[in-house]
Scaffold this motif. Structure first.
Motif, PDB file in Angstrom:
ATOM      1  N   ARG A  74      11.069   6.067  -5.798  1.00 39.81           N
ATOM      2  CA  ARG A  74       9.870   5.776  -5.004  1.00 39.81           C
ATOM      3  C   ARG A  74       9.333   7.041  -4.350  1.00 39.81           C
ATOM      4  NH1 ARG A  74      11.286   0.135  -1.729  1.00 39.81           N
ATOM      5  NH2 ARG A  74      11.300  -1.243  -3.557  1.00 39.81           N
ATOM      6  N   ASP A  93      -5.948   2.832   9.454  1.00 36.92           N
ATOM      7  CA  ASP A  93      -4.496   2.690   9.555  1.00 36.92           C
ATOM      8  C   ASP A  93      -3.736   3.715   8.721  1.00 36.92           C
ATOM      9  OD1 ASP A  93      -5.100   1.688   7.079  1.00 36.92           O
ATOM     10  OD2 ASP A  93      -4.223  -0.306   7.401  1.00 36.92           O
ATOM     11  N   ARG A  94      -4.445   4.597   8.035  1.00 33.62           N
ATOM     12  CA  ARG A  94      -3.763   5.673   7.314  1.00 33.62           C
ATOM     13  C   ARG A  94      -3.279   6.733   8.305  1.00 33.62           C
ATOM     14  NH1 ARG A  94      -8.073   8.093   3.558  1.00 33.62           N
ATOM     15  NH2 ARG A  94      -9.260   7.773   5.480  1.00 33.62           N
ATOM     16  N   THR A 142      -0.849   5.698   3.361  1.00 29.10           N
ATOM     17  CA  THR A 142      -1.189   4.347   3.803  1.00 29.10           C
ATOM     18  C   THR A 142       0.045   3.694   4.432  1.00 29.10           C
ATOM     19  OG1 THR A 142      -0.578   3.327   1.714  1.00 29.10           O
ATOM     20  CG2 THR A 142      -2.853   4.120   1.926  1.00 29.10           C
ATOM     21  N   PRO A 143      -0.163   2.705   5.310  1.00 30.52           N
ATOM     22  CA  PRO A 143       0.995   2.013   5.895  1.00 30.52           C
ATOM     23  C   PRO A 143       1.827   1.291   4.840  1.00 30.52           C
ATOM     24  CG  PRO A 143      -1.055   0.886   6.472  1.00 30.52           C
ATOM     25  CD  PRO A 143      -1.431   2.203   5.867  1.00 30.52           C
ATOM     26  N   GLN A 144       1.165   0.818   3.783  1.00 30.51           N
ATOM     27  CA  GLN A 144       1.919   0.146   2.717  1.00 30.51           C
ATOM     28  C   GLN A 144       2.868   1.116   2.032  1.00 30.51           C
ATOM     29  OE1 GLN A 144      -1.417   0.093   3.032  1.00 30.51           O
ATOM     30  NE2 GLN A 144      -1.892  -2.043   3.545  1.00 30.51           N
ATOM     31  N   LEU A 145       2.397   2.359   1.760  1.00 30.30           N
ATOM     32  CA  LEU A 145       3.261   3.347   1.128  1.00 30.30           C
ATOM     33  C   LEU A 145       4.383   3.759   2.064  1.00 30.30           C
ATOM     34  CD1 LEU A 145       3.982   5.246  -1.154  1.00 30.30           C
ATOM     35  CD2 LEU A 145       2.307   6.885  -0.262  1.00 30.30           C
ATOM     36  N   ASP A 160       5.796   1.966   4.385  1.00 35.31           N
ATOM     37  CA  ASP A 160       6.775   0.867   4.392  1.00 35.31           C
ATOM     38  C   ASP A 160       7.644   0.911   3.140  1.00 35.31           C
ATOM     39  OD1 ASP A 160       5.876  -0.060   6.805  1.00 35.31           O
ATOM     40  OD2 ASP A 160       4.615  -1.651   5.971  1.00 35.31           O
ATOM     41  N   LEU A 161       7.029   1.238   2.010  1.00 30.92           N
ATOM     42  CA  LEU A 161       7.765   1.286   0.746  1.00 30.92           C
ATOM     43  C   LEU A 161       8.798   2.410   0.748  1.00 30.92           C
ATOM     44  CD1 LEU A 161       7.731  -0.111  -2.091  1.00 30.92           C
ATOM     45  CD2 LEU A 161       6.295   1.791  -2.839  1.00 30.92           C
ATOM     46  N   THR A 176      10.187   3.786   3.573  1.00 29.52           N
ATOM     47  CA  THR A 176      11.121   3.711   4.694  1.00 29.52           C
ATOM     48  C   THR A 176      12.396   2.989   4.265  1.00 29.52           C
ATOM     49  OG1 THR A 176       9.303   3.675   6.291  1.00 29.52           O
ATOM     50  CG2 THR A 176      11.454   2.910   7.061  1.00 29.52           C
TER      51      THR A 176
END
Length: 583
Positions: free
Chosen positions: A231, A282-283, A299-302, A304-305, A307
């Motif tokens: 990842r 939110d970036r 991005t917050p999604q990335l 989270d991925l 972390t």
């Protein structure tokens, strides 16, 4: 009349000759026009063969070189190139794509029309075979979907190509660069550390496994660590841009919101995640040591991925190492031995003699060990003499101590000190016999089930438990049984298969008269297998002496006349416990 006929024939002959001449000339046409109608070969090779790309665009040069399986920009910047971007570019390199010449009789337009005196793009490709190809692109052909082109060094040549071919190469360096924060091969990873505030999660390659520290102290799970590294290696920003004016603190990098420190073989990478880009966005700002002068976003999604979850990184197996790839296994404590891989098989180094060695049993034990789950609750202490297994891969080795409390198997590893529980004793039961587990488990009865005529089983007191005979179709009882039970032929057939073709759970390094075997005195069961003379003229009667219950639903047993103790297969032992009677 004759004169008129001769005149007519002469005129017809002359007309025919003229017709032939005219037809021939029409077919021959203009040699120059014929040559111009031939399609022009542009690419003598496919995109998958290209190893170098050079594009002259607006007086600037863009160069890409293939290095192994990856592409890199070499001009105007030394950047990794995006795999997808290069694939799209090379999709236009097709030997079937040929230049279309101008129509016959059409004069080449002026340079001001075709624009090839100062082409907007000049593309040069190099193939691994040494071949090259080049094409210059000029102006669009009117309002259509084609563009004027020619091969460099051919000043009188003008043909057209689809605009899409030119558009594929009409790219900026920024559009071709890789937007990944940290491209690397996960196999080269030595360690990864994630920090965010007071939180720390770190994995370090340890021999053929991983060591987890920080939020959790444990061995790492190879599959989960690999997934995390993959990842990270695939993480990318929307685009990189030159860092705006301002201090690093202005972007939240001192201190960072989160950081990823990746240590590789030969280099290290640091990725920092900073403050939010702006209110309502939110970036977050992000930077990488790979491009110290540039800045990107995450991005917050990335985030989270990327972390890590410490619980997910914990090893789910008791021994999280690639045991199937081990070169050697050494046992100390208990019954010592050493086996080494020799090509595709195994050889016994110690003890000096091991009868009926079955190399496949080594693979069987390694597979069982590799699949053992790591359950919590491992607090028991190993008894004196508990075996330690050491697994070696060249100069790398890992060790584990294995013992049982009679109910479960416990496995202890070091760095960190870790004891886990496997909810079964079978693993310990296969480790404890040492090299004897590697002996061929087929008990040498010299009989096969089809050769058996009669089976007679008596208990410790000599009382017949069952006596049955096979008549070629079914098993029938030949002696009355207490309680008037009726024999089940299918169950009796199953018992015969299991005992006449006995596959031991394992051989044991214990004496026949050892207290635990129950074989010092009268056995608990005596099982006689009597062959059918018509089917086994040379076979002899075989007798199993069965003693006490063993671990894991087994029983201790020997062949009469032998002192070699083995554990009865649990299914065969289950037939004695469950009976062969009809329900």
């Amino acid at each position: 009349m004759k004169g008129m006929r001769r005149t007519t024939l002469l005129l017809l002959a002359i007309g025919a000759a003229v017709g032939v001449v005219v037809w021939t000339e029409l077919q021959r046409g203009d040699p120059g026009a014929s040559a111009e109608r031939e399609p022009v070969e542009i690419f003598p090779f496919g995109g998958d063969e290209v190893v170098g790309i050079d594009v002259a665009r607006d007086g600037k040069r863009i160069s890409l070189k293939k290095d192994g399986a990856t592409w890199r920009l070499t001009e105007p910047h030394a950047w990794p190139a995006g795999t997808t971007a290069v694939m799209i570019l090379l999709r236009s390199v097709d030997p079937m794509e040929k230049g279309s010449p101008l129509p016959p009789g059409t004069a080449a337009p002026e340079a001001a029309v075709h624009g090839l005196d100062a082409p907007r793009l000049v593309v040069t490709l190099a193939a691994g075979s040494g071949k090259t190809a080049a094409v210059a692109f000029g102006k669009d052909v009117g309002a259509g979907d084609r563009v004027y082109a020619r091969r460099p060094g051919q000043p009188s040549e003008v043909f057209t190509l689809p605009k899409a071919v030119a558009a594929a190469f009409d790219r900026s360096p920024e559009s071709l660069r890789d937007t990944g924060f940290c491209r690397f091969d996960y196999r080269s990873t030595k360690s990864i550390a994630y920090r965010s505030g007071e939180k720390l999660v770190r994995v370090v390659r340890q021999g053929r496994g991983w060591r987890l520290s920080g939020e959790a102290e444990d061995l790492g799970d190879p599959a989960t660590v690999e997934e995390w590294t993959v990842r990270l290696a695939g993480a990318q920003t929307e685009t990189f841009a030159p860092r705006p004016a301002g201090s690093r603190a202005d972007f939240g990098f001192e201190p960072p919101f989160a950081s990823f420190d990746i240590e590789l073989e030969g280099r290290s990478i640091r990725v920092l995640v900073g403050a939010p880009v702006k209110e309502g966005d939110d970036r977050r700002w992000a930077e990488t040591s790979e491009y110290p002068d540039d800045i990107g976003t995450m991005t917050p999604q990335l985030l989270d991925l990327l972390t890590p979850l410490p619980a997910a990184l914990r090893a789910s197996r008791a021994l999280p190492w690639p045991l199937a790839e081990a070169d050697a296994v050494v046992a100390t404590g208990g019954v010592p031995y050493e086996v080494q891989r020799q090509g595709a098989t195994w050889s016994v180094i110690r003890p000096a003699i091991l009868t009926r060695f079955a190399p496949a049993r080594v693979d069987s034990l390694l597979k069982e060990l590799a699949q053992a789950p790591a359950a919590s609750g491992g607090t028991a202490q190993p008894p004196a003499g508990a075996p330690t297994l050491t697994f070696r891969w060249g100069t790398v080795e890992h060790s584990a101590r294995i013992w049982s409390d009679g109910t479960d198997t416990f496995i202890r590893t070091s760095d960190p000190d870790r004891v886990v529980r496997a909810f079964t004793t079978s693993l310990h039961d296969h480790v404890a016999p040492g090299p004897h587990f590697f002996r061929d488990p087929a008990v040498p009865t010299d009989l096969i089930p089809l050769q058996v005529k009669t089976v007679s089983i008596t208990d410790r007191n000599g009382v017949i438990w069952v006596e049955a005979e096979f008549n070629g179709r079914v098993w029938t009882s030949t002696s009355p049984v207490a309680g008037g039970k009726a024999l089940d032929s299918d169950k009796m057939s199953r018992l015969n298969v299991l005992w006449a073709g006995m596959i031991a759970e394992t051989w044991l390094p214990v004496a026949k008269d050892a207290p635990e075997t129950g074989l010092a005195g009268a056995p608990a069961w005596k099982i006689r297998l009597i062959p059918d003379p018509g089917r086994a003229s040379n076979a002899k009667e075989r007798v199993f002496l069965v003693g006490s219950d063993g671990p894991g639903n087994t029983m201790y047993a020997v062949l009469e006349g032998s002192d070699e103790v083995f554990l009865v297969d649990p299914h065969a032992a289950g037939m004695l416990r469950g009976g062969v009677w009809k329900d």
